[in-house]
Motif scaffolding. Structure first.
Motif, PDB file in Angstrom:
ATOM      1  N   PHE A 130       8.977   5.505   1.526  1.00 19.88           N
ATOM      2  CA  PHE A 130       9.912   4.528   2.082  1.00 19.88           C
ATOM      3  C   PHE A 130      10.396   4.868   3.490  1.00 19.88           C
ATOM      4  CE2 PHE A 130      10.219   3.647  -2.435  1.00 19.88           C
ATOM      5  CZ  PHE A 130      10.177   2.272  -2.449  1.00 19.88           C
ATOM      6  N   PHE A 131      10.266   6.121   3.899  1.00 21.10           N
ATOM      7  CA  PHE A 131      10.756   6.504   5.226  1.00 21.10           C
ATOM      8  C   PHE A 131       9.648   6.939   6.180  1.00 21.10           C
ATOM      9  CE2 PHE A 131      14.433   7.028   2.486  1.00 21.10           C
ATOM     10  CZ  PHE A 131      15.419   6.434   3.229  1.00 21.10           C
ATOM     11  N   LYS A 132       8.431   7.078   5.687  1.00 24.73           N
ATOM     12  CA  LYS A 132       7.340   7.535   6.533  1.00 24.73           C
ATOM     13  C   LYS A 132       6.190   6.550   6.569  1.00 24.73           C
ATOM     14  CE  LYS A 132       4.716  11.758   7.488  1.00 24.73           C
ATOM     15  NZ  LYS A 132       4.369  13.112   6.986  1.00 24.73           N
ATOM     16  N   TRP A 133       5.799   6.030   5.400  1.00 19.93           N
ATOM     17  CA  TRP A 133       4.623   5.159   5.322  1.00 19.93           C
ATOM     18  C   TRP A 133       4.978   3.697   5.157  1.00 19.93           C
ATOM     19  CZ3 TRP A 133       1.276   8.375   6.983  1.00 19.93           C
ATOM     20  CH2 TRP A 133       1.235   9.688   6.528  1.00 19.93           C
ATOM     21  N   GLN A 134       6.251   3.341   5.108  1.00 11.91           N
ATOM     22  CA  GLN A 134       6.615   1.954   4.863  1.00 11.91           C
ATOM     23  C   GLN A 134       6.220   1.076   6.055  1.00 11.91           C
ATOM     24  OE1 GLN A 134      10.745   1.277   4.098  1.00 11.91           O
ATOM     25  NE2 GLN A 134      10.427  -0.768   3.309  1.00 11.91           N
ATOM     26  N   THR A 135       5.679  -0.089   5.751  1.00  9.10           N
ATOM     27  CA  THR A 135       5.261  -1.042   6.781  1.00  9.10           C
ATOM     28  C   THR A 135       6.059  -2.329   6.630  1.00  9.10           C
ATOM     29  OG1 THR A 135       3.496  -1.819   5.316  1.00  9.10           O
ATOM     30  CG2 THR A 135       2.924  -0.115   6.937  1.00  9.10           C
ATOM     31  N   ASP A 188       0.817  -1.213   0.000  1.00 11.83           N
ATOM     32  CA  ASP A 188       0.000   0.000   0.000  1.00 11.83           C
ATOM     33  C   ASP A 188       0.851   1.264   0.000  1.00 11.83           C
ATOM     34  OD1 ASP A 188      -2.307  -1.462  -0.003  1.00 11.83           O
ATOM     35  OD2 ASP A 188      -2.490  -1.520   2.192  1.00 11.83           O
ATOM     36  N   PHE A 189       2.005   1.239   0.684  1.00 14.27           N
ATOM     37  CA  PHE A 189       2.806   2.469   0.748  1.00 14.27           C
ATOM     38  C   PHE A 189       3.443   2.801  -0.593  1.00 14.27           C
ATOM     39  CE2 PHE A 189       5.680  -0.963   1.824  1.00 14.27           C
ATOM     40  CZ  PHE A 189       6.853  -0.643   1.165  1.00 14.27           C
ATOM     41  N   ILE A 190       3.610   1.805  -1.478  1.00 13.26           N
ATOM     42  CA  ILE A 190       4.113   2.095  -2.826  1.00 13.26           C
ATOM     43  C   ILE A 190       2.963   2.519  -3.740  1.00 13.26           C
ATOM     44  CG2 ILE A 190       5.277   1.093  -4.836  1.00 13.26           C
ATOM     45  CD1 ILE A 190       6.898  -0.612  -3.010  1.00 13.26           C
ATOM     46  N   LYS A 191       1.769   1.985  -3.498  1.00 14.82           N
ATOM     47  CA  LYS A 191       0.614   2.393  -4.301  1.00 14.82           C
ATOM     48  C   LYS A 191       0.283   3.867  -4.092  1.00 14.82           C
ATOM     49  CE  LYS A 191      -1.742  -2.071  -4.540  1.00 14.82           C
ATOM     50  NZ  LYS A 191      -2.954  -2.821  -4.130  1.00 14.82           N
ATOM     51  N   LYS A 192       0.582   4.397  -2.891  1.00 11.99           N
ATOM     52  CA  LYS A 192       0.268   5.800  -2.610  1.00 11.99           C
ATOM     53  C   LYS A 192       1.075   6.768  -3.455  1.00 11.99           C
ATOM     54  CE  LYS A 192      -1.196   5.160   2.181  1.00 11.99           C
ATOM     55  NZ  LYS A 192      -0.895   5.462   3.606  1.00 11.99           N
ATOM     56  N   THR A 193       2.200   6.321  -4.016  1.00 11.24           N
ATOM     57  CA  THR A 193       3.005   7.216  -4.852  1.00 11.24           C
ATOM     58  C   THR A 193       2.366   7.462  -6.214  1.00 11.24           C
ATOM     59  OG1 THR A 193       4.286   5.319  -5.663  1.00 11.24           O
ATOM     60  CG2 THR A 193       5.125   6.477  -3.732  1.00 11.24           C
ATOM     61  N   GLY A 194       1.379   6.635  -6.618  1.00  6.44           N
ATOM     62  CA  GLY A 194       0.732   6.802  -7.912  1.00  6.44           C
ATOM     63  C   GLY A 194       1.481   6.168  -9.060  1.00  6.44           C
ATOM     64  N   ILE A 195       2.395   5.255  -8.770  1.00  4.92           N
ATOM     65  CA  ILE A 195       3.192   4.639  -9.831  1.00  4.92           C
ATOM     66  C   ILE A 195       2.340   3.742 -10.725  1.00  4.92           C
ATOM     67  CG2 ILE A 195       3.845   2.744  -8.296  1.00  4.92           C
ATOM     68  CD1 ILE A 195       6.026   4.299 -11.055  1.00  4.92           C
TER      69      ILE A 195
END
Length: 299
Positions: free
Chosen positions: A99-104, A50-57
């Motif tokens: 990667f430094f704030k929302w990463q789980t 989910d934390f990578i999906k938030k970037t909109g990639i």
């Protein structure tokens, strides 16, 4: 079942009971080879966290792929010969936050938890709590979903009132069985009714406070006297200790600051032995005082 046929069962049980031991994988005795039972099962595609999906990639790649499909063969060959870089640019702040704030952390197995066939298809019940109904379960049972959904009883409440609470959860509070029903609801077998409360011949509840009477009694009990919570273990400073010359203990004996007196009255320092104020450690001066004259020098 293999422990009873072991050559040395006591040693085997001791090894199994030892700390940090890992069991042998269970497929050691299977006739079929390891993971051969998963052949033919469609493997689900990889899903981004989910934390990578938030970037909109994903949206950016989908738009780029749609644009790539609309190109002609000549443009595709030209792109292959002279490729262009930097088509997908993401803001560095978004990448940093991802990667430094929302990463789980990914779900990892504990020590000694081995994988076996079909483990990923098992239902994880650690997050589930007895008595909490999800919206999917409410929809499947035909119960309403929303803010006032708790005012409708579950369909198994009538059976619980008749046969008793579930024995696996003795401390579970179930409204209408061993806990009071929500405000604005009533007992009965009409639509939205909470059945009949389980009571004995004298009208007392069988399984708990189903009428909500005990809570009122507990509130009417006066509170106990307040407990003194002031700090009592503070250490005294050195200046205060020096100023206090004498301290009186519980037995009533006065202990002077200079010497220690035992309860029998005998001092710890023997008579005639007094500590001098100044101790002279020079050897020559002590010898001269003893002899009465200075020690002559060596020729």
């Amino acid at each position: 079942m293999h422990d009873v046929t072991a050559r040395d069962p006591k040693l085997l049980v001791q090894l199994k009971a030892h700390r940090n031991t890992v069991p042998v994988p269970r497929h050691w005795c299977f006739k079929r080879k390891y993971l051969q039972g998963k052949r033919g099962i469609e493997k689900p595609p990889f899903d981004l966290p989910d934390f990578i999906k938030k970037t909109g990639i994903m949206e950016m790649r989908a738009a780029l792929q749609e644009k790539e499909d609309q190109r002609t063969l000549k443009a595709k060959m030209r792109e292959r010969a002279r490729p262009k870089l930097g088509k997908i640019d993401i803001d560095y702040q978004k990448l940093h936050d991802a990667f430094f704030k929302w990463q789980t952390k990914p779900r990892m197995s504990i020590h000694g938890d081995l994988y076996y066939e079909g483990k990923e298809f098992e239902i994880r019940l650690k997050k589930k709590k007895p008595g909490d109904l999800s919206e999917e379960l409410r929809t499947a049972l035909g119960m309403p979903v929303g803010p006032n959904a708790n005012k409708v009883p579950p369909p198994w409440l009538i059976a619980m009132q008749r046969y008793g609470p579930p024995p696996s959860y003795p401390n579970l509070k179930i409204p209408g069985l061993n806990a009071p029903i929500p405000d604005g609801c009533s007992f009965g077998y009409h639509a939205g009714g909470w059945g009949k409360p389980p009571v004995d011949e004298t009208g007392r509840p069988l399984y708990g406070d189903v009428f909500g009477i005990q809570g009122q009694d507990y509130q009417s009990v006066p509170e106990e006297e307040e407990v003194d919570r002031t700090i009592w273990g503070e250490l005294e400073s050195e200046s205060e200790e020096e100023s206090e010359e004498e301290e009186e203990d519980e037995t009533g004996l006065v202990t002077p600051a200079e010497g220690l007196i035992t309860p029998s009255g005998i001092t710890s320092i023997p008579a005639g032995m007094e500590t001098p104020e100044i101790i002279e450690l020079r050897k020559r001066k002590i010898e001269s005082e003893m002899e009465g004259s200075e020690t002559p020098g060596v020729a």
